[in-house]
Scaffold this motif. Sequence first.
Motif, PDB file in Angstrom:
ATOM      1  N   UNK A   1       0.818  -1.198   0.000  1.00 53.48           N
ATOM      2  CA  UNK A   1       0.000   0.000   0.000  1.00 53.48           C
ATOM      3  C   UNK A   1       0.864   1.266   0.000  1.00 53.48           C
ATOM      4  N   UNK A   2       1.966   1.241   0.752  1.00 55.60           N
ATOM      5  CA  UNK A   2       2.871   2.394   0.796  1.00 55.60           C
ATOM      6  C   UNK A   2       3.543   2.602  -0.563  1.00 55.60           C
ATOM      7  N   UNK A   3       3.855   1.516  -1.237  1.00 55.74           N
ATOM      8  CA  UNK A   3       4.508   1.620  -2.538  1.00 55.74           C
ATOM      9  C   UNK A   3       3.567   2.263  -3.559  1.00 55.74           C
ATOM     10  N   UNK A   4       2.312   1.841  -3.573  1.00 56.47           N
ATOM     11  CA  UNK A   4       1.348   2.414  -4.509  1.00 56.47           C
ATOM     12  C   UNK A   4       1.047   3.871  -4.190  1.00 56.47           C
ATOM     13  N   UNK A   5       0.986   4.205  -2.905  1.00 56.25           N
ATOM     14  CA  UNK A   5       0.731   5.605  -2.557  1.00 56.25           C
ATOM     15  C   UNK A   5       1.912   6.491  -2.939  1.00 56.25           C
ATOM     16  N   UNK A   6       3.143   6.002  -2.779  1.00 49.77           N
ATOM     17  CA  UNK A   6       4.315   6.774  -3.195  1.00 49.77           C
ATOM     18  C   UNK A   6       4.339   6.926  -4.710  1.00 49.77           C
ATOM     19  N   UNK A   7       3.994   5.865  -5.441  1.00 51.13           N
ATOM     20  CA  UNK A   7       3.957   5.941  -6.898  1.00 51.13           C
ATOM     21  C   UNK A   7       2.907   6.950  -7.358  1.00 51.13           C
ATOM     22  N   UNK A   8       1.750   6.956  -6.717  1.00 53.77           N
ATOM     23  CA  UNK A   8       0.697   7.906  -7.064  1.00 53.77           C
ATOM     24  C   UNK A   8       1.111   9.339  -6.735  1.00 53.77           C
ATOM     25  N   UNK A   9       1.753   9.513  -5.601  1.00 52.56           N
ATOM     26  CA  UNK A   9       2.259  10.845  -5.242  1.00 52.56           C
ATOM     27  C   UNK A   9       3.304  11.330  -6.238  1.00 52.56           C
ATOM     28  N   UNK A  10       4.201  10.447  -6.650  1.00 54.41           N
ATOM     29  CA  UNK A  10       5.214  10.820  -7.643  1.00 54.41           C
ATOM     30  C   UNK A  10       4.552  11.265  -8.948  1.00 54.41           C
TER      31      UNK A  10
END
Length: 108
Positions: free
Chosen positions: A2-11
Amino acid sequence: MNMMLSKALLDFFIAFGVVVGGAMLAGIGSVLVLSPPSSIMMDTASRLKIWALVASVGGTIDPMRVIESNMLEGHLSPVAQQLLFILCAFLGAHTGTELIKLICRGAG
């Protein structure tokens, strides 16, 4: 995960915002100096694309260091994560650039 997807979306959205916001502000500035806004905005969007990528992933040195050190040790999961973040940032910057091009072509 979940943290990986949220960081990717933020990027993605950081890169998108850098391009769109920078181009819009350049358009406002071009009106103030009596230049054609659409050409200034399209030029600015294309020049900001690489900088949006750099800004969204937090600089170019740290992700490259993570990729290098983990690749040499055989840990491919962190390498794939960093490449995903870079790809998402590129897609955000590219989407922002294409949106500015679409807006400016519609204005002319």
